[in-house]
Design a protein around this motif. Structure first.
Motif, PDB file in Angstrom:
ATOM      1  N   TYR A 196       0.871  -1.176   0.000  1.00 12.44           N
ATOM      2  CA  TYR A 196       0.000   0.000   0.000  1.00 12.44           C
ATOM      3  C   TYR A 196       0.903   1.220   0.000  1.00 12.44           C
ATOM      4  CZ  TYR A 196      -4.217  -2.714   0.924  1.00 12.44           C
ATOM      5  OH  TYR A 196      -5.271  -3.586   0.804  1.00 12.44           O
ATOM      6  N   ARG A 197       0.714   2.086  -0.998  1.00  8.82           N
ATOM      7  CA  ARG A 197       1.548   3.280  -1.136  1.00  8.82           C
ATOM      8  C   ARG A 197       0.738   4.494  -0.708  1.00  8.82           C
ATOM      9  NH1 ARG A 197       3.683   3.604  -6.819  1.00  8.82           N
ATOM     10  NH2 ARG A 197       5.142   2.068  -6.025  1.00  8.82           N
ATOM     11  N   PHE A 198       1.351   5.348   0.108  1.00  5.80           N
ATOM     12  CA  PHE A 198       0.611   6.496   0.640  1.00  5.80           C
ATOM     13  C   PHE A 198       1.553   7.646   0.947  1.00  5.80           C
ATOM     14  CE2 PHE A 198       1.746   3.644   4.075  1.00  5.80           C
ATOM     15  CZ  PHE A 198       2.223   4.471   5.081  1.00  5.80           C
ATOM     16  N   HIS A 199       0.957   8.856   0.962  1.00  4.90           N
ATOM     17  CA  HIS A 199       1.627  10.065   1.424  1.00  4.90           C
ATOM     18  C   HIS A 199       1.155  10.329   2.857  1.00  4.90           C
ATOM     19  CE1 HIS A 199       3.230  10.749  -2.443  1.00  4.90           C
ATOM     20  NE2 HIS A 199       2.432  11.699  -2.894  1.00  4.90           N
ATOM     21  N   ASN A 200       2.110  10.504   3.763  1.00  2.00           N
ATOM     22  CA  ASN A 200       1.789  10.754   5.164  1.00  2.00           C
ATOM     23  C   ASN A 200       2.127  12.202   5.520  1.00  2.00           C
ATOM     24  OD1 ASN A 200       1.474  10.853   7.918  1.00  2.00           O
ATOM     25  ND2 ASN A 200       2.943   9.237   8.393  1.00  2.00           N
ATOM     26  N   PRO A 201       1.117  13.044   5.779  1.00  2.00           N
ATOM     27  CA  PRO A 201       1.376  14.459   6.058  1.00  2.00           C
ATOM     28  C   PRO A 201       2.229  14.725   7.285  1.00  2.00           C
ATOM     29  CG  PRO A 201      -0.946  14.112   5.551  1.00  2.00           C
ATOM     30  CD  PRO A 201      -0.338  12.756   5.716  1.00  2.00           C
ATOM     31  N   SER A 202       2.390  13.726   8.177  1.00  2.00           N
ATOM     32  CA  SER A 202       3.244  13.951   9.346  1.00  2.00           C
ATOM     33  C   SER A 202       4.360  12.916   9.437  1.00  2.00           C
ATOM     34  CB  SER A 202       2.428  13.950  10.647  1.00  2.00           C
ATOM     35  OG  SER A 202       1.930  12.647  10.932  1.00  2.00           O
ATOM     36  N   GLY A 203       4.789  12.405   8.289  1.00  2.00           N
ATOM     37  CA  GLY A 203       5.973  11.552   8.301  1.00  2.00           C
ATOM     38  C   GLY A 203       7.186  12.327   8.797  1.00  2.00           C
ATOM     39  N   HIS A 204       8.145  11.612   9.387  1.00  2.00           N
ATOM     40  CA  HIS A 204       9.288  12.301  10.009  1.00  2.00           C
ATOM     41  C   HIS A 204      10.570  12.201   9.186  1.00  2.00           C
ATOM     42  CE1 HIS A 204       9.826   8.154  11.144  1.00  2.00           C
ATOM     43  NE2 HIS A 204      10.994   8.396  11.692  1.00  2.00           N
ATOM     44  N   THR A 205      10.553  11.407   8.127  1.00  2.00           N
ATOM     45  CA  THR A 205      11.687  11.301   7.217  1.00  2.00           C
ATOM     46  C   THR A 205      11.138  11.284   5.790  1.00  2.00           C
ATOM     47  OG1 THR A 205      11.625   8.887   7.148  1.00  2.00           O
ATOM     48  CG2 THR A 205      12.991   9.897   8.875  1.00  2.00           C
ATOM     49  N   ALA A 206      12.016  11.485   4.814  1.00  2.00           N
ATOM     50  CA  ALA A 206      11.563  11.456   3.422  1.00  2.00           C
ATOM     51  C   ALA A 206      10.885  10.130   3.088  1.00  2.00           C
ATOM     52  CB  ALA A 206      12.746  11.704   2.490  1.00  2.00           C
ATOM     53  N   ALA A 207      11.418   9.040   3.632  1.00  2.00           N
ATOM     54  CA  ALA A 207      10.878   7.718   3.314  1.00  2.00           C
ATOM     55  C   ALA A 207       9.507   7.479   3.933  1.00  2.00           C
ATOM     56  CB  ALA A 207      11.847   6.637   3.784  1.00  2.00           C
ATOM     57  N   THR A 208       9.194   8.181   5.022  1.00  2.00           N
ATOM     58  CA  THR A 208       7.892   7.994   5.668  1.00  2.00           C
ATOM     59  C   THR A 208       6.909   9.110   5.312  1.00  2.00           C
ATOM     60  OG1 THR A 208       8.569   9.161   7.702  1.00  2.00           O
ATOM     61  CG2 THR A 208       8.953   6.782   7.617  1.00  2.00           C
ATOM     62  N   GLN A 209       7.325  10.021   4.432  1.00  2.00           N
ATOM     63  CA  GLN A 209       6.444  11.108   3.995  1.00  2.00           C
ATOM     64  C   GLN A 209       5.829  10.778   2.636  1.00  2.00           C
ATOM     65  OE1 GLN A 209       9.229  14.355   4.169  1.00  2.00           O
ATOM     66  NE2 GLN A 209       8.823  14.804   6.321  1.00  2.00           N
ATOM     67  N   ALA A 210       6.589  10.911   1.577  1.00  2.00           N
ATOM     68  CA  ALA A 210       6.075  10.717   0.226  1.00  2.00           C
ATOM     69  C   ALA A 210       6.292   9.278  -0.233  1.00  2.00           C
ATOM     70  CB  ALA A 210       6.777  11.671  -0.736  1.00  2.00           C
ATOM     71  N   ASN A 211       5.217   8.675  -0.755  1.00  2.00           N
ATOM     72  CA  ASN A 211       5.294   7.332  -1.324  1.00  2.00           C
ATOM     73  C   ASN A 211       5.843   6.296  -0.350  1.00  2.00           C
ATOM     74  OD1 ASN A 211       4.269   8.038  -3.952  1.00  2.00           O
ATOM     75  ND2 ASN A 211       6.238   9.037  -4.328  1.00  2.00           N
ATOM     76  N   ALA A 212       5.407   6.408   0.913  1.00  2.00           N
ATOM     77  CA  ALA A 212       5.711   5.348   1.868  1.00  2.00           C
ATOM     78  C   ALA A 212       4.967   4.084   1.435  1.00  2.00           C
ATOM     79  CB  ALA A 212       5.270   5.765   3.269  1.00  2.00           C
ATOM     80  N   VAL A 213       5.567   2.941   1.645  1.00  2.00           N
ATOM     81  CA  VAL A 213       4.947   1.682   1.248  1.00  2.00           C
ATOM     82  C   VAL A 213       4.983   0.705   2.410  1.00  2.00           C
ATOM     83  CG1 VAL A 213       5.027  -0.286  -0.337  1.00  2.00           C
ATOM     84  CG2 VAL A 213       5.614   1.985  -1.167  1.00  2.00           C
TER      85      VAL A 213
END
Length: 205
Positions: A169-186
């Motif tokens: 599941y690929r998603f954008h997380n508005p409160s991710g804390h790193t690049a990998a957990t923000q845009a296109n996290a899987v």
């Protein structure tokens, strides 16, 4: 597994995306008063920004959807407009929302988007939701940024799911804390399921 459309812009719910750890350590209002980009949010004052930014993950998701079709609208401007439809209940020191039901007429009237509130959504249902094509704003635990941890509860935060299959599941997380957990996290479907509250809003593109 490719997102629809091919590239979906990412936006954080804070104007400076790398402030998540400071927000978690210090609290949103204290940390966000140091955000040098706060004016880009559409807030009229720093006080307004500090109050709102911790509560606009849903508006960040909407900003990403609108940006995918070439329209950029500041998050707090979106929140202010959504409040006019009842999507947020604002008191002097607190904000309640996003309230899903008013979001549907808000995006229809303001942007011509078709949206549907969805409950009792199994994790395995999400690929079919996205196939129409639609985005899915999913209610998850904010601790989804740490997928190796067990979440204390499900729900309370919103992410924008852009693609889903048995592979991930690929998603954008508005409160991710790193690049990998923000845009296109899987995440694998089983991992996404641990955070997913089985509800959200489908939005047609």
């Amino acid at each position: 597994m490719s997102p629809l459309p091919e590239a979906v812009p990412f936006f954080s719910q804070w104007e400076t995306p790398d402030m998540t750890l400071a927000v978690l350590a210090e609290g949103a209002e204290a940390a966000l008063r140091r955000d040098p980009l706060w004016r880009c949010s559409g807030a009229e004052t720093l006080d307004e920004y500090a109050l709102w930014a911790a509560n606009i993950c849903g508006m960040a998701c909407l900003k990403m959807i609108l940006a995918a079709r070439g329209e950029i609208v500041p998050t707090i401007e979106l929140a202010r407009r959504c409040t006019g439809y009842g999507g947020y209940v604002v008191n002097e020191s607190s904000i309640k929302g996003l309230i899903y039901a008013p979001f549907v007429p808000f995006v229809k009237q303001e942007f011509g988007l078709e949206a549907e509130v969805m409950t009792n959504v199994a994790t395995g249902d999400v690929p079919a939701i996205l196939s129409r094509p639609r985005f899915f704003i999913a209610s998850v635990s904010s601790s989804i940024r740490w997928p190796e941890r067990e979440p204390p509860s499900k729900g309370g935060h919103l992410v924008l799911v852009t693609a889903a299959s048995d592979e991930g599941y690929r998603f954008h997380n508005p409160s991710g804390h790193t690049a990998a957990t923000q845009a296109n996290a899987v995440l694998a479907p089983s991992d996404f399921d641990r955070f997913f509250a089985n509800r959200g809003i489908a939005v047609a593109i």
